[in-house]
Design a protein around this motif. Structure first.
Motif, PDB file in Angstrom:
ATOM      1  N   ASP A   1      14.410 -10.852  22.695  1.00 25.22           N
ATOM      2  CA  ASP A   1      13.570 -11.964  22.230  1.00 25.22           C
ATOM      3  C   ASP A   1      12.811 -11.578  20.961  1.00 25.22           C
ATOM      4  N   LYS A   2      12.287 -10.353  20.912  1.00 21.88           N
ATOM      5  CA  LYS A   2      11.512  -9.948  19.732  1.00 21.88           C
ATOM      6  C   LYS A   2      12.402  -9.809  18.503  1.00 21.88           C
ATOM      7  N   ASP A   3      13.671  -9.434  18.702  1.00 24.19           N
ATOM      8  CA  ASP A   3      14.591  -9.330  17.569  1.00 24.19           C
ATOM      9  C   ASP A   3      14.943 -10.717  17.033  1.00 24.19           C
ATOM     10  N   GLU A   4      15.155 -11.655  17.935  1.00 19.04           N
ATOM     11  CA  GLU A   4      15.413 -13.033  17.517  1.00 19.04           C
ATOM     12  C   GLU A   4      14.205 -13.587  16.765  1.00 19.04           C
ATOM     13  N   ALA A   5      13.012 -13.275  17.252  1.00 14.35           N
ATOM     14  CA  ALA A   5      11.795 -13.743  16.578  1.00 14.35           C
ATOM     15  C   ALA A   5      11.657 -13.104  15.207  1.00 14.35           C
ATOM     16  N   ASP A   6      11.981 -11.810  15.104  1.00 16.15           N
ATOM     17  CA  ASP A   6      11.918 -11.137  13.803  1.00 16.15           C
ATOM     18  C   ASP A   6      12.900 -11.787  12.823  1.00 16.15           C
ATOM     19  N   PHE A   7      14.120 -12.061  13.278  1.00 14.26           N
ATOM     20  CA  PHE A   7      15.119 -12.681  12.397  1.00 14.26           C
ATOM     21  C   PHE A   7      14.663 -14.072  11.955  1.00 14.26           C
ATOM     22  N   THR A   8      14.185 -14.861  12.888  1.00 14.86           N
ATOM     23  CA  THR A   8      13.739 -16.218  12.561  1.00 14.86           C
ATOM     24  C   THR A   8      12.579 -16.197  11.577  1.00 14.86           C
ATOM     25  N   GLY A   9      11.649 -15.268  11.780  1.00 15.86           N
ATOM     26  CA  GLY A   9      10.492 -15.197  10.893  1.00 15.86           C
ATOM     27  C   GLY A   9      10.819 -14.721   9.498  1.00 15.86           C
ATOM     28  N   VAL A  10      11.818 -13.850   9.396  1.00 13.34           N
ATOM     29  CA  VAL A  10      12.169 -13.250   8.111  1.00 13.34           C
ATOM     30  C   VAL A  10      13.166 -14.103   7.322  1.00 13.34           C
ATOM     31  N   LEU A  11      13.999 -14.858   8.023  1.00  9.16           N
ATOM     32  CA  LEU A  11      15.096 -15.572   7.371  1.00  9.16           C
ATOM     33  C   LEU A  11      14.678 -16.362   6.126  1.00  9.16           C
ATOM     34  N   PRO A  12      13.583 -17.135   6.171  1.00  6.43           N
ATOM     35  CA  PRO A  12      13.211 -17.889   4.964  1.00  6.43           C
ATOM     36  C   PRO A  12      12.747 -17.007   3.805  1.00  6.43           C
ATOM     37  N   LEU A  13      12.437 -15.743   4.087  1.00  4.27           N
ATOM     38  CA  LEU A  13      11.900 -14.843   3.069  1.00  4.27           C
ATOM     39  C   LEU A  13      12.981 -14.007   2.396  1.00  4.27           C
ATOM     40  N   LEU A  14      14.197 -14.031   2.931  1.00  5.17           N
ATOM     41  CA  LEU A  14      15.265 -13.200   2.391  1.00  5.17           C
ATOM     42  C   LEU A  14      15.783 -13.759   1.071  1.00  5.17           C
ATOM     43  N   SER A  15      16.052 -12.853   0.140  1.00  2.00           N
ATOM     44  CA  SER A  15      16.681 -13.252  -1.118  1.00  2.00           C
ATOM     45  C   SER A  15      18.154 -13.545  -0.881  1.00  2.00           C
ATOM     46  N   ARG A  16      18.789 -14.146  -1.863  1.00  2.00           N
ATOM     47  CA  ARG A  16      20.219 -14.413  -1.741  1.00  2.00           C
ATOM     48  C   ARG A  16      20.996 -13.101  -1.562  1.00  2.00           C
ATOM     49  N   ALA A  17      20.589 -12.073  -2.291  1.00  5.26           N
ATOM     50  CA  ALA A  17      21.274 -10.781  -2.184  1.00  5.26           C
ATOM     51  C   ALA A  17      21.091 -10.181  -0.797  1.00  5.26           C
TER      52      ALA A  17
ATOM     53  N   ASP B   1       0.818  -1.215   0.000  1.00  3.90           N
ATOM     54  CA  ASP B   1       0.000   0.000   0.000  1.00  3.90           C
ATOM     55  C   ASP B   1       0.850   1.264   0.000  1.00  3.90           C
ATOM     56  N   GLY B   2       2.127   1.123  -0.378  1.00  5.47           N
ATOM     57  CA  GLY B   2       2.954   2.295  -0.655  1.00  5.47           C
ATOM     58  C   GLY B   2       3.694   2.908   0.511  1.00  5.47           C
ATOM     59  N   ILE B   3       3.705   2.262   1.669  1.00  4.90           N
ATOM     60  CA  ILE B   3       4.402   2.828   2.821  1.00  4.90           C
ATOM     61  C   ILE B   3       5.895   2.536   2.696  1.00  4.90           C
ATOM     62  N   PRO B   4       6.751   3.563   2.738  1.00  2.50           N
ATOM     63  CA  PRO B   4       8.194   3.322   2.648  1.00  2.50           C
ATOM     64  C   PRO B   4       8.733   2.715   3.944  1.00  2.50           C
ATOM     65  N   TYR B   5       9.611   1.739   3.801  1.00  2.00           N
ATOM     66  CA  TYR B   5      10.231   1.132   4.975  1.00  2.00           C
ATOM     67  C   TYR B   5      11.684   0.790   4.665  1.00  2.00           C
ATOM     68  N   LEU B   6      12.488   0.714   5.714  1.00  4.95           N
ATOM     69  CA  LEU B   6      13.901   0.396   5.555  1.00  4.95           C
ATOM     70  C   LEU B   6      14.045  -1.056   5.110  1.00  4.95           C
ATOM     71  N   ALA B   7      14.923  -1.291   4.137  1.00  5.03           N
ATOM     72  CA  ALA B   7      15.167  -2.646   3.657  1.00  5.03           C
ATOM     73  C   ALA B   7      15.401  -3.574   4.842  1.00  5.03           C
ATOM     74  N   VAL B   8      14.764  -4.746   4.793  1.00  7.07           N
ATOM     75  CA  VAL B   8      14.744  -5.603   5.977  1.00  7.07           C
ATOM     76  C   VAL B   8      16.133  -6.064   6.382  1.00  7.07           C
ATOM     77  N   GLU B   9      17.044  -6.237   5.421  1.00 12.81           N
ATOM     78  CA  GLU B   9      18.386  -6.650   5.797  1.00 12.81           C
ATOM     79  C   GLU B   9      19.092  -5.582   6.629  1.00 12.81           C
ATOM     80  N   ALA B  10      18.782  -4.301   6.363  1.00 19.20           N
ATOM     81  CA  ALA B  10      19.350  -3.211   7.166  1.00 19.20           C
ATOM     82  C   ALA B  10      18.693  -3.151   8.538  1.00 19.20           C
ATOM     83  N   VAL B  11      17.391  -3.401   8.597  1.00 24.55           N
ATOM     84  CA  VAL B  11      16.710  -3.451   9.889  1.00 24.55           C
ATOM     85  C   VAL B  11      17.352  -4.512  10.775  1.00 24.55           C
ATOM     86  N   LEU B  12      17.603  -5.680  10.197  1.00 23.15           N
ATOM     87  CA  LEU B  12      18.185  -6.775  10.976  1.00 23.15           C
ATOM     88  C   LEU B  12      19.610  -6.449  11.425  1.00 23.15           C
TER      89      LEU B  12
END
Length: 202
Positions: free
Chosen positions: A161-177, A141-152
């Motif tokens: 704990d919430k950062d570990e959960a964010d990393f675990t949840g996002v890891l399978p979604l990350l591209s090779r780049a 819906d057009g909201i700008p956000y920081l690239a997730v790899e930079a957030v991590l």
């Protein structure tokens, strides 16, 4: 100096803030936990606050868009001071937005280093830099956000704990780049970080 209760948070939703920032003429983006959920396309956990970032040199353009709010700068030890020129020139890069009518904090603005159109990472200002066109992504819906790899990368410094959960949840979604960039930058600032092995095993 008296200041509002630091725990009195009732943050706006990113959609609400994005509507108010639609006329801001400089790059801005949602950061931290909400950026992870914008990347994932859904809210996956509760968020106690809302963090956004703007180039530090252009922060002055933001407060006039919120005449009903007061802006405060964290000064360490749980203290806050009004966002005077001296306070903004200090060590803190954060600026909290207080809604006096509601008695609640609404969002936190990160005043980030930059060089023109180039984003500079606070973790390593000399070696970690990317053009804003690469580091800012947009939700459906057009909201700008920081690239997730930079957030991590930011979350990796002192993962809760919430950062570990964010990393675990996002890891399978990350591209090779995205995995490669995060691994490389962790190698610069946190070379022994345990996330690096997990990034390489995907």
């Amino acid at each position: 100096m008296n200041h509002p209760d630091v725990d009195a948070w009732e943050a706006w939703h990113p959609v609400q803030l994005a509507e108010r920032l639609r006329d801001l003429p400089v790059p801005w983006y949602v950061a931290a936990g909400w950026a992870v959920d914008l990347f994932r396309g859904e809210q996956t956990r509760a968020h106690g606050d809302l963090e956004v970032a703007v180039p530090a040199a252009h922060f002055a353009l933001l407060p006039p868009l919120f005449p009903e709010l007061d802006f405060w700068v964290p000064a360490g030890g749980g203290a806050l001071v009004p966002s005077t020129a001296d306070a903004l020139a200090g060590d803190s890069h954060q600026t909290w937005a207080w809604d006096p009518a509601a008695g609640r904090w609404r969002f936190d603005v990160f005043r980030e280093p930059h060089d023109g159109d180039v984003w500079i990472c606070r973790r390593d200002e000399q070696r970690i830099r990317r053009p804003y066109r690469e580091i800012i992504r947009r939700s459906d819906d057009g909201i700008p956000y920081l690239a997730v790899e930079a957030v991590l990368l930011f979350k990796a410094k002192h993962p809760r704990d919430k950062d570990e959960a964010d990393f675990t949840g996002v890891l399978p979604l990350l591209s090779r780049a995205e995995r490669g960039w995060l691994d490389a930058t962790l190698g610069l600032v946190h070379p022994d970080h345990p996330w690096r092995a997990r990034l390489r095993s995907c």
